[in-house]
Scaffold this motif. Sequence first.
Motif, PDB file in Angstrom:
ATOM      1  N   GLN A   1      49.829-113.179 -17.876  1.00  0.00           N
ATOM      2  CA  GLN A   1      50.023-113.515 -16.467  1.00  0.00           C
ATOM      3  C   GLN A   1      51.269-112.778 -15.975  1.00  0.00           C
ATOM      4  OE1 GLN A   1      50.961-117.621 -15.376  1.00  0.00           O
ATOM      5  NE2 GLN A   1      49.716-117.385 -13.509  1.00  0.00           N
ATOM      6  N   GLU A  49      53.763-113.037 -18.866  1.00  0.00           N
ATOM      7  CA  GLU A  49      53.841-114.112 -19.871  1.00  0.00           C
ATOM      8  C   GLU A  49      52.562-114.065 -20.698  1.00  0.00           C
ATOM      9  OE1 GLU A  49      54.470-118.133 -18.506  1.00  0.00           O
ATOM     10  OE2 GLU A  49      54.374-118.907 -20.571  1.00  0.00           O
ATOM     11  N   LEU A  68      49.894-115.867 -22.915  1.00  0.00           N
ATOM     12  CA  LEU A  68      49.398-117.239 -23.098  1.00  0.00           C
ATOM     13  C   LEU A  68      48.212-117.251 -24.066  1.00  0.00           C
ATOM     14  CD1 LEU A  68      49.690-118.002 -19.335  1.00  0.00           C
ATOM     15  CD2 LEU A  68      50.900-119.315 -21.095  1.00  0.00           C
ATOM     16  N   ALA A  69      48.256-118.200 -24.967  1.00  0.00           N
ATOM     17  CA  ALA A  69      47.213-118.241 -25.999  1.00  0.00           C
ATOM     18  C   ALA A  69      45.873-118.691 -25.423  1.00  0.00           C
ATOM     19  CB  ALA A  69      47.645-119.213 -27.088  1.00  0.00           C
ATOM     20  N   ARG A  70      44.811-118.165 -25.973  1.00  0.00           N
ATOM     21  CA  ARG A  70      43.455-118.599 -25.623  1.00  0.00           C
ATOM     22  C   ARG A  70      42.653-118.703 -26.909  1.00  0.00           C
ATOM     23  NH1 ARG A  70      45.690-119.660 -21.797  1.00  0.00           N
ATOM     24  NH2 ARG A  70      45.420-119.042 -19.639  1.00  0.00           N
ATOM     25  N   PRO A  91      45.161-123.506 -23.654  1.00  0.00           N
ATOM     26  CA  PRO A  91      46.034-124.179 -24.633  1.00  0.00           C
ATOM     27  C   PRO A  91      46.065-125.700 -24.470  1.00  0.00           C
ATOM     28  CG  PRO A  91      47.198-122.374 -23.545  1.00  0.00           C
ATOM     29  CD  PRO A  91      45.872-122.468 -22.888  1.00  0.00           C
ATOM     30  N   VAL A 139      49.934-115.173 -32.039  1.00  0.00           N
ATOM     31  CA  VAL A 139      50.096-114.795 -30.628  1.00  0.00           C
ATOM     32  C   VAL A 139      51.162-113.709 -30.498  1.00  0.00           C
ATOM     33  CG1 VAL A 139      50.892-115.629 -28.370  1.00  0.00           C
ATOM     34  CG2 VAL A 139      49.274-116.991 -29.687  1.00  0.00           C
ATOM     35  N   ASN A 154      55.590-117.625 -25.669  1.00  0.00           N
ATOM     36  CA  ASN A 154      56.036-119.029 -25.834  1.00  0.00           C
ATOM     37  C   ASN A 154      56.246-119.345 -27.321  1.00  0.00           C
ATOM     38  OD1 ASN A 154      55.693-120.302 -23.037  1.00  0.00           O
ATOM     39  ND2 ASN A 154      53.779-119.198 -23.352  1.00  0.00           N
ATOM     40  N   ASP A 191      61.982-122.597 -20.635  1.00  0.00           N
ATOM     41  CA  ASP A 191      60.695-122.870 -19.982  1.00  0.00           C
ATOM     42  C   ASP A 191      60.710-124.272 -19.368  1.00  0.00           C
ATOM     43  OD1 ASP A 191      58.167-122.315 -19.215  1.00  0.00           O
ATOM     44  OD2 ASP A 191      57.344-122.109 -21.241  1.00  0.00           O
ATOM     45  N   ASP A 192      59.843-124.507 -18.418  1.00  0.00           N
ATOM     46  CA  ASP A 192      59.686-125.816 -17.774  1.00  0.00           C
ATOM     47  C   ASP A 192      61.029-126.382 -17.339  1.00  0.00           C
ATOM     48  OD1 ASP A 192      57.115-125.389 -18.526  1.00  0.00           O
ATOM     49  OD2 ASP A 192      57.147-126.807 -20.206  1.00  0.00           O
ATOM     50  N   ARG A 203      56.563-125.807 -12.903  1.00  0.00           N
ATOM     51  CA  ARG A 203      55.495-125.762 -11.914  1.00  0.00           C
ATOM     52  C   ARG A 203      55.501-126.967 -10.965  1.00  0.00           C
ATOM     53  NH1 ARG A 203      51.342-124.888 -15.700  1.00  0.00           N
ATOM     54  NH2 ARG A 203      50.468-126.951 -15.399  1.00  0.00           N
ATOM     55  N   GLU A 215      57.607-120.743 -11.613  1.00  0.00           N
ATOM     56  CA  GLU A 215      56.263-120.799 -12.203  1.00  0.00           C
ATOM     57  C   GLU A 215      55.298-121.467 -11.244  1.00  0.00           C
ATOM     58  OE1 GLU A 215      56.278-121.443 -16.934  1.00  0.00           O
ATOM     59  OE2 GLU A 215      56.784-123.184 -15.729  1.00  0.00           O
ATOM     60  N   GLY A 216      54.047-121.097 -11.368  1.00  0.00           N
ATOM     61  CA  GLY A 216      53.003-121.812 -10.609  1.00  0.00           C
ATOM     62  C   GLY A 216      53.095-121.589  -9.110  1.00  0.00           C
ATOM     63  N   GLU A 254      51.636-120.719  -5.928  1.00  0.00           N
ATOM     64  CA  GLU A 254      50.233-120.647  -5.507  1.00  0.00           C
ATOM     65  C   GLU A 254      50.069-120.241  -4.050  1.00  0.00           C
ATOM     66  OE1 GLU A 254      48.421-124.371  -6.543  1.00  0.00           O
ATOM     67  OE2 GLU A 254      48.410-123.914  -8.689  1.00  0.00           O
ATOM     68  N   PHE A 270      49.320-118.230  -9.489  1.00  0.00           N
ATOM     69  CA  PHE A 270      47.984-117.823  -9.061  1.00  0.00           C
ATOM     70  C   PHE A 270      48.011-117.001  -7.769  1.00  0.00           C
ATOM     71  CE2 PHE A 270      45.846-121.722 -11.266  1.00  0.00           C
ATOM     72  CZ  PHE A 270      46.244-121.200 -12.491  1.00  0.00           C
ATOM     73  N   PRO A 298      46.206-115.948 -15.478  1.00  0.00           N
ATOM     74  CA  PRO A 298      46.313-115.260 -16.762  1.00  0.00           C
ATOM     75  C   PRO A 298      45.000-114.532 -17.051  1.00  0.00           C
ATOM     76  CG  PRO A 298      47.014-117.544 -16.954  1.00  0.00           C
ATOM     77  CD  PRO A 298      46.402-117.398 -15.619  1.00  0.00           C
TER      78      PRO A 298
HETATM   79  P1  C2E Z   1      53.636-122.759 -19.737  1.00  0.00           P
HETATM   80  O1  C2E Z   1      54.504-122.063 -20.729  1.00  0.00           O
HETATM   81  O2  C2E Z   1      54.304-123.502 -18.648  1.00  0.00           O
HETATM   82  O3  C2E Z   1      52.609-121.706 -19.177  1.00  0.00           O
HETATM   83  C1  C2E Z   1      52.236-121.600 -17.897  1.00  0.00           C
HETATM   84  C2  C2E Z   1      50.988-122.338 -17.644  1.00  0.00           C
HETATM   85  O4  C2E Z   1      50.877-122.487 -16.257  1.00  0.00           O
HETATM   86  C3  C2E Z   1      49.734-121.584 -18.096  1.00  0.00           C
HETATM   87  O5  C2E Z   1      48.801-122.493 -18.505  1.00  0.00           O
HETATM   88  C4  C2E Z   1      49.264-120.958 -16.827  1.00  0.00           C
HETATM   89  O6  C2E Z   1      47.875-120.709 -16.808  1.00  0.00           O
HETATM   90  C5  C2E Z   1      49.624-122.013 -15.826  1.00  0.00           C
HETATM   91  N1  C2E Z   1      49.821-121.438 -14.499  1.00  0.00           N
HETATM   92  C6  C2E Z   1      50.377-120.272 -14.190  1.00  0.00           C
HETATM   93  N2  C2E Z   1      50.396-120.090 -12.838  1.00  0.00           N
HETATM   94  C7  C2E Z   1      49.857-121.223 -12.304  1.00  0.00           C
HETATM   95  C8  C2E Z   1      49.625-121.635 -10.939  1.00  0.00           C
HETATM   96  O7  C2E Z   1      49.891-120.968  -9.998  1.00  0.00           O
HETATM   97  N3  C2E Z   1      49.063-122.871 -10.791  1.00  0.00           N
HETATM   98  C9  C2E Z   1      48.739-123.647 -11.852  1.00  0.00           C
HETATM   99  N4  C2E Z   1      48.181-124.834 -11.628  1.00  0.00           N
HETATM  100  N5  C2E Z   1      48.945-123.285 -13.128  1.00  0.00           N
HETATM  101  C10 C2E Z   1      49.501-122.063 -13.338  1.00  0.00           C
HETATM  102  P2  C2E Z   1      48.076-122.369 -19.845  1.00  0.00           P
HETATM  103  O8  C2E Z   1      47.741-120.974 -20.164  1.00  0.00           O
HETATM  104  O9  C2E Z   1      46.969-123.365 -19.844  1.00  0.00           O
HETATM  105  O10 C2E Z   1      49.165-122.812 -20.869  1.00  0.00           O
HETATM  106  C11 C2E Z   1      49.601-124.095 -20.912  1.00  0.00           C
HETATM  107  C12 C2E Z   1      50.780-124.278 -21.810  1.00  0.00           C
HETATM  108  O11 C2E Z   1      50.450-124.064 -23.172  1.00  0.00           O
HETATM  109  C13 C2E Z   1      51.906-123.307 -21.555  1.00  0.00           C
HETATM  110  O12 C2E Z   1      52.669-123.764 -20.488  1.00  0.00           O
HETATM  111  C14 C2E Z   1      52.668-123.305 -22.836  1.00  0.00           C
HETATM  112  O13 C2E Z   1      53.581-124.351 -22.878  1.00  0.00           O
HETATM  113  C15 C2E Z   1      51.588-123.543 -23.816  1.00  0.00           C
HETATM  114  N6  C2E Z   1      51.239-122.308 -24.505  1.00  0.00           N
HETATM  115  C16 C2E Z   1      50.385-121.318 -24.111  1.00  0.00           C
HETATM  116  N7  C2E Z   1      50.357-120.343 -25.026  1.00  0.00           N
HETATM  117  C17 C2E Z   1      51.204-120.714 -26.016  1.00  0.00           C
HETATM  118  C18 C2E Z   1      51.619-120.101 -27.241  1.00  0.00           C
HETATM  119  O14 C2E Z   1      51.219-118.984 -27.608  1.00  0.00           O
HETATM  120  N8  C2E Z   1      52.518-120.754 -27.987  1.00  0.00           N
HETATM  121  C19 C2E Z   1      53.016-121.950 -27.594  1.00  0.00           C
HETATM  122  N9  C2E Z   1      53.890-122.578 -28.380  1.00  0.00           N
HETATM  123  N10 C2E Z   1      52.658-122.556 -26.459  1.00  0.00           N
HETATM  124  C20 C2E Z   1      51.762-121.925 -25.673  1.00  0.00           C
END
Ligand code: C2E
Length: 737
Positions: free
Chosen positions: A483, A497, A499-501, A512, A532, A555, A617-618, A641, A674-675, A677, A696, A701
């Motif tokens: 993303q 960024e 992000l894992a899938r 995730p 990742v 991450n 983060d966060d 977000r 982050e986030g 929209e 978004f 992503p």
């Molecule tokens: P995160 O680190 O806060 O990642 C951002 C999440 O916000 C991502 O969700 C992304 O799809 C979502 N996002 C980005 N822009 C927007 C937006 O405009 N609106 C909304 N509603 N959401 C948005 P995702 O990909 O589902 O990942 C969720 C969480 O899973 C991540 O939050 C992160 O904490 C974790 N994660 C993902 N990949 C990994 C990884 O490889 N390792 C670790 N440890 N954690 C991961």
Amino acid sequence: MPGAPSSAVAKFIDLLPSWLPSLRTRFVLLVAGLFLALSVVMIMVASYLDLRDEEQRAVSDARAIGATVSRLAVPHLTNHHYLILEQELESIAASGVVELAQVLDPARAVTIDSDPATSYFDDLEIHPLVKQALDTGIEQTRQSRDRVEIALPVRDMDQNSVLGAALVSVKRSSADGILMTIWGRNIVITLVLLVFCIPVTFHFAANFVRPIKALTLTAHTVSAGNFDAPFPVERTDEIGVLARAYRDMVSTIRHNMVRIHELAYVDPITRLPNRESFRQHFTASMFDEHGEANRTAVLFIDLDRFKRVNDSYGHDNGDALLKDVATRLRRLLNLRLREGGKGEGDGPLHGPLAAPGAAPSAMVARLGGDEFAIAMPADKTLAGIHALAEQLVQCIEQPLEINSLTMAVGASIGVSVFPDDGNDYTAILKNADIAMYAAKRTGGNRACFFSEVEGDSWSPDRIRLEADLKKALLRDEITIAFQPKVDCTSMGVVGAEVLARWQHPERGLLSPGSFIEVAEESDLITKLGSRVLELACEQGRFWLNHGLCLPLAVNVSIRQIEKPGFTTRVLDVLEQTGFPAELLQLEVTETVAMADPERILEATKPLLEAGITFAIDDFGTGYSSLAHLQRLPFNSFKIDRSFISGLAIDRHSRSIVQTIIAMAKSLNYEVVAEGVETEDQFRFLRAHGCTTAQGFLFARPMPADQFEDWSKAFEKRPSLASGDARDQTQASPSAAA
Ligand code: C2E
Ligand code: CA
Ligand code: CA
């Protein structure tokens, strides 16, 4: 054979208790028996003594009469006045005491006696005793049962020569008569005494047995389950000692029982009822006395992010947090019960178990780990339960201060209702669990009702998920999405960024949200994170080789950082892939970074030296202290977000975002929102000096190949300031991802 009677006695004594079960009867009989035995002994002694006295008296009487007869006979023998002597002897015998009186004149061989039927002329036979007295010259005595006979020599006045011999036979009183009198008299006395003594003994025995009875009664009460029964311990005698020993024993047993009950039913950390206690309570209150189902809701509460708190702040603080959550739950529920018209303590929130058929009441229990459950009577509309679930989420959300650390967790709550969602405890709890996971899957910190959960949309089986994830790692089903991060001023893509899938063979591409938590809890996160990172660096290197220099943010979870070898692994991956350290950023969530700053410092030092940067983060969710922030090696804040989505509606969010941006500026940090929209959000952020935006609004992503196309299209588009950024994004291929 001498053992025979004693063994018979022993046998008799052994048998006695079975004939005489009552202690009191035995006591009375013992005393009466002893009394009778004593009386018999006394009578026998008295009989012996009386008979001996009588015999002595009879002998001395006979001796006195014999002496009198002998003195009387002296002149008559001297003068041969036999007739006079005979008359005198007859008159002595006439008294009745003397049976026979006899005098012998040996010189003339004349025997004079008191028998009127004989005369001294008769040639009477000489009594052998008389012969002996004459022969020996001394008194001769012979006794039999009914008479005493005494023969003594008759001497002249000078006591020199023996003139003859005298004999008296005196009648004795009858021994039977004497014994009859003694026995008769004593038996009467004994009977009189017995009549008096038995009631007295009975009274004493009753008094003696009373405390034993009281003790027995107490023992029965105790064995019926009432450990508070009083013991008669005020006595100073042996029974008092026994009662005290008994009381001590019961208090030990009670203490042990309480302990056993606690071990079996109470959670040692929170003092809430445990899983078993909850099960019994629920099962007991399922139906009313008519067999009608009591509508009961089960709220299954699982804390969000507890694992992290526990891992980061240590188990002691984790326990303290659980205790605090327990207190909050209990308080909230008590409040609800009071509002609902029931007094506090009406519902056994942590009290004794409900009896079968008991009216339904509320209970809060800890099922284990970070799982709690509430059973609550429910009305038809479930309005009360909805409100309660809402309150629970809000109540648990409040940050908590322990040992000057601020911790925050959330709650995912699953609700299922008996009998709507299942007809036994197992089904109800399982369905509440399923609903809870649905709440967790959709972001956590909310409640979800089982009736609202879609059947097949996800698997409740975490174990299966874990096993699948393990396989996924072996089969290379883990992929990554990118993303973009966009510079707020230049509008250029300044990074992405990673992000894992999970490309699941049956369920398709998974985010995730559906597997990261399982990965974190099962330790698979280390492998997953490592994979990742590897994929990201490979892709980054590939792009570099093709002229795209893109900084990548990966991450990392606290579990990874904590594992020894994390630093080496990161450096190894960089070396193997040839991706430059300066292009790699690692994102660590704020709560994790703040939990153990020392550990973070230690783990990140070699990475920082290699040129890797770090982002929090966060940011905004973790209550960081500024002092800690400054010590940590971060270059970037990522505003959570939730604050960005709140910008339009919530003044609070706006001021938080402004503060974070101001703080980042003063610390010279990059700020990534982050986030993002909407354009409004973006404009607000840019106006307040946010450096970078992600969301978004620009792109979702997306896989690497799509990312290339997207970035080419994005570069070519006119300025966002003109307001067409959204159209651009939507036109891009990523919008579909
Ligand atoms: P995160 O680190 O806060 O990642 C951002 C999440 O916000 C991502 O969700 C992304 O799809 C979502 N996002 C980005 N822009 C927007 C937006 O405009 N609106 C909304 N509603 N959401 C948005 P995702 O990909 O589902 O990942 C969720 C969480 O899973 C991540 O939050 C992160 O904490 C974790 N994660 C993902 N990949 C990994 C990884 O490889 N390792 C670790 N440890 N954690 C991961
Ligand atoms: Ca992130
Ligand atoms: Ca984030």
